[in-house]
Motif scaffolding. Structure first.
Motif, mmCIF file in Angstrom:
data_model
loop_
_atom_site.group_PDB
_atom_site.id
_atom_site.type_symbol
_atom_site.label_atom_id
_atom_site.label_comp_id
_atom_site.label_asym_id
_atom_site.label_seq_id
_atom_site.Cartn_x
_atom_site.Cartn_y
_atom_site.Cartn_z
ATOM 1 N N GLU A 70 0.993 -3.882 2.679
ATOM 2 C CA GLU A 70 1.390 -3.764 1.280
ATOM 3 C C GLU A 70 1.341 -2.292 0.901
ATOM 4 O O GLU A 70 0.353 -1.604 1.163
ATOM 5 C CB GLU A 70 0.480 -4.584 0.372
ATOM 6 C CG GLU A 70 0.721 -6.083 0.502
ATOM 7 C CD GLU A 70 -0.054 -6.904 -0.533
ATOM 8 O OE1 GLU A 70 -0.807 -6.293 -1.329
ATOM 9 O OE2 GLU A 70 0.098 -8.133 -0.543
ATOM 10 N N TYR A 72 1.596 0.803 -1.882
ATOM 11 C CA TYR A 72 1.308 1.112 -3.284
ATOM 12 C C TYR A 72 1.611 2.587 -3.542
ATOM 13 O O TYR A 72 1.392 3.445 -2.683
ATOM 14 C CB TYR A 72 -0.159 0.830 -3.618
ATOM 15 C CG TYR A 72 -0.534 -0.633 -3.486
ATOM 16 C CD1 TYR A 72 -0.576 -1.461 -4.598
ATOM 17 C CD2 TYR A 72 -0.837 -1.175 -2.240
ATOM 18 C CE1 TYR A 72 -0.925 -2.809 -4.479
ATOM 19 C CE2 TYR A 72 -1.177 -2.521 -2.102
ATOM 20 C CZ TYR A 72 -1.214 -3.324 -3.228
ATOM 21 O OH TYR A 72 -1.543 -4.647 -3.111
ATOM 22 N N TYR A 81 -1.841 2.682 -9.402
ATOM 23 C CA TYR A 81 -0.951 2.461 -8.269
ATOM 24 C C TYR A 81 -0.172 1.169 -8.459
ATOM 25 O O TYR A 81 -0.758 0.133 -8.778
ATOM 26 C CB TYR A 81 -1.742 2.411 -6.960
ATOM 27 C CG TYR A 81 -2.178 3.777 -6.481
ATOM 28 C CD1 TYR A 81 -1.495 4.431 -5.470
ATOM 29 C CD2 TYR A 81 -3.271 4.424 -7.072
ATOM 30 C CE1 TYR A 81 -1.889 5.691 -5.035
ATOM 31 C CE2 TYR A 81 -3.671 5.683 -6.645
ATOM 32 C CZ TYR A 81 -2.975 6.314 -5.635
ATOM 33 O OH TYR A 81 -3.361 7.561 -5.211
ATOM 34 N N THR A 82 1.116 1.254 -8.254
ATOM 35 C CA THR A 82 2.003 0.098 -8.385
ATOM 36 C C THR A 82 2.434 -0.375 -7.009
ATOM 37 O O THR A 82 2.798 0.435 -6.147
ATOM 38 C CB THR A 82 3.257 0.472 -9.200
ATOM 39 O OG1 THR A 82 2.853 0.952 -10.482
ATOM 40 C CG2 THR A 82 4.167 -0.732 -9.382
ATOM 41 N N LYS A 83 2.393 -1.669 -6.818
ATOM 42 C CA LYS A 83 2.822 -2.223 -5.536
ATOM 43 C C LYS A 83 4.333 -2.096 -5.407
ATOM 44 O O LYS A 83 5.092 -2.500 -6.276
ATOM 45 C CB LYS A 83 2.409 -3.694 -5.434
ATOM 46 C CG LYS A 83 2.820 -4.351 -4.123
ATOM 47 C CD LYS A 83 2.380 -5.804 -4.098
ATOM 48 C CE LYS A 83 2.907 -6.526 -2.861
ATOM 49 N NZ LYS A 83 2.510 -7.952 -2.841
ATOM 50 N N ASN A 86 6.068 -5.409 0.444
ATOM 51 C CA ASN A 86 5.412 -5.924 1.648
ATOM 52 C C ASN A 86 6.339 -5.628 2.819
ATOM 53 O O ASN A 86 7.547 -5.888 2.731
ATOM 54 C CB ASN A 86 5.210 -7.438 1.577
ATOM 55 C CG ASN A 86 4.082 -7.817 0.650
ATOM 56 O OD1 ASN A 86 3.243 -7.001 0.325
ATOM 57 N ND2 ASN A 86 4.066 -9.061 0.211
ATOM 58 N N TYR A 119 -7.256 -9.177 3.461
ATOM 59 C CA TYR A 119 -6.815 -7.790 3.377
ATOM 60 C C TYR A 119 -7.833 -6.822 3.988
ATOM 61 O O TYR A 119 -9.038 -7.077 3.967
ATOM 62 C CB TYR A 119 -6.593 -7.384 1.922
ATOM 63 C CG TYR A 119 -5.425 -8.058 1.264
ATOM 64 C CD1 TYR A 119 -4.158 -7.501 1.328
ATOM 65 C CD2 TYR A 119 -5.600 -9.251 0.561
ATOM 66 C CE1 TYR A 119 -3.075 -8.112 0.711
ATOM 67 C CE2 TYR A 119 -4.520 -9.867 -0.059
ATOM 68 C CZ TYR A 119 -3.260 -9.294 0.017
ATOM 69 O OH TYR A 119 -2.198 -9.907 -0.591
ATOM 70 N N TYR A 122 -8.206 -0.300 1.351
ATOM 71 C CA TYR A 122 -7.082 0.625 1.222
ATOM 72 C C TYR A 122 -7.160 1.730 2.267
ATOM 73 O O TYR A 122 -8.228 2.194 2.636
ATOM 74 C CB TYR A 122 -7.071 1.268 -0.160
ATOM 75 C CG TYR A 122 -6.508 0.376 -1.249
ATOM 76 C CD1 TYR A 122 -5.155 0.072 -1.292
ATOM 77 C CD2 TYR A 122 -7.331 -0.134 -2.245
ATOM 78 C CE1 TYR A 122 -4.632 -0.730 -2.294
ATOM 79 C CE2 TYR A 122 -6.827 -0.934 -3.251
ATOM 80 C CZ TYR A 122 -5.466 -1.236 -3.275
ATOM 81 O OH TYR A 122 -4.955 -2.029 -4.260
#
Length: 368
Positions: A70, A72, A81-83, A86, A119, A122
């Motif tokens: 994913e 970001y 942070y915006t996704k 994928n 997950y 990060y």
């Protein structure tokens, strides 16, 4: 006594429970830890490979066993942070970028366990700055060695990449680069119209930065020979000198080299015939034709100059900057080549007129 024995048995039972509980607790904890370890995901490492005016290309280290990543993005390191997406590969191209903005990226790897996504933490945050500005004032000039493309300097650029297309909105192919403010396209064909564009380049922190493309600049074909050759067989038989005697002499020399290749005799010239050709070079600026501006045939110039002949022919051209270019153009045109290689001619007058815009007009008059 019996009561005392029962108390002892109870105490021993309690102690046994405590021991059993103590022994089983770490096992239970270890089992839970094993389950968590089995579903954890390794944290990926993220790098940026390339930055253009509209794109950023990321690369993620390959994490074994994951289903995807994913992506970001933020415009500040500690901002929101915006996704973005994928992806199932370990590369990603962000195609929604502005050339004047900085961007920050981080990534999470994930896999699916029992129908649920698990997950990683990060990745590191990696960033790019604004890219190089637009290349301006691009010009193309025709030279003997090719098309010279020039431009203004772009701050922080280490070099400039040059691209070419056969049509304005076609595909532009990279043809070379320069660390100076010009590039000569030596592969350009003389009779082809091209379009060029340029963008600046630098490499910083192992990231390739490509600047904003210049405007698309048209480059017309170098040679313009639109009139057919004319050959006249005829029994009938005031002016300034040539604007460039060295050029006319060189055209004659090059023509005789071509004739020698075919075993033909060399052509000679004289001042009167050269003057006639020069007048015609001036006239073809007004009317690019084998018909003179007064409506008569080109051959009437010979009568005006008292030049006698049994056969005559004319080649005309404009736009070529050098003798080599114009002779090459004529030799690559079957009709014009026929005049140059004709065995019936033994004289050649060459005219070269350069107007105030530096456009060159050429004439060849053949006689016997």
């Amino acid at each position: 006594m019996k009561k005392r024995r029962m108390i002892k048995i109870s105490i021993l039972a309690c102690l046994l429970c405590i021991v059993v509980s103590y022994m089983t607790m770490p096992c239970s904890g270890w089992g839970e830890w094993k389950a968590k370890a089995a579903t954890s995901v390794t944290r990926p490492n993220t790098t940026i490979k390339q930055r253009t005016a509209t794109t950023v290309t990321l690369s993620m280290s390959k994490v074994s066993g994951v289903k995807g990543y994913e992506i970001y993005r933020s415009t500040s390191k500690n901002g929101m942070y915006t996704k973005l997406a994928n992806v199932t590969t370990n590369t990603y191209k962000d195609t929604d970028c502005k050339s004047s903005s900085s961007y920050y990226y981080k990534v999470k790897a994930y896999k699916t366990v029992n129908g649920k996504k698990v997950y990683s933490t990060y990745s590191n945050v990696t960033s790019v700055s604004a890219t190089l500005k637009k290349t301006n004032n691009v010009k193309v000039t025709n030279q003997t060695s090719g098309r010279k493309v020039s431009w203004n300097k772009v701050s922080n650029a280490s070099k400039y990449n040059v691209y070419r297309s056969n049509s304005k909105n076609g595909d532009y192919e990279y043809i070379g680069s320069s660390t100076t403010l010009s590039y000569t396209d030596k592969t350009a064909k003389q009779y082809q119209t091209y379009y060029y564009r340029v963008r600046a380049y630098k490499k910083s922190s192992n990231i390739k930065y490509y600047g904003v493309y210049s405007d698309k600049i048209k480059s017309n074909k170098i040679n313009s020979i639109t009139g057919d050759n004319v050959e006249t067989d005829n029994n009938n038989s005031s002016s300034t000198t040539s604007s460039n005697a060295a050029y006319t002499k060189e055209v004659l020399r090059l023509v005789n080299i071509e004739r020698a290749k075919e075993g033909l005799s060399a052509l000679t010239t004289n001042t009167t015939l050269e003057k006639a050709a020069y007048i015609r070079s001036q006239e073809i600026k007004k009317s690019f034709s084998h018909t003179r501006p007064n409506g008569s045939s080109f051959s009437t110039i010979l009568k005006e100059m008292n030049i006698s002949y049994q056969a005559t022919g004319e080649n005309i051209a404009y736009g070529q900057k050098t003798p080599e270019a114009v002779v090459d153009a004529w030799m690559n045109s079957s009709g014009h080549r026929a005049n140059i290689m004709s065995s019936k001619y033994n004289k050649l007058g060459v005219g070269c007129y350069i107007d105030s815009n530096n456009v060159v007009y050429w004439t060849q008059i053949f006689t016997n």
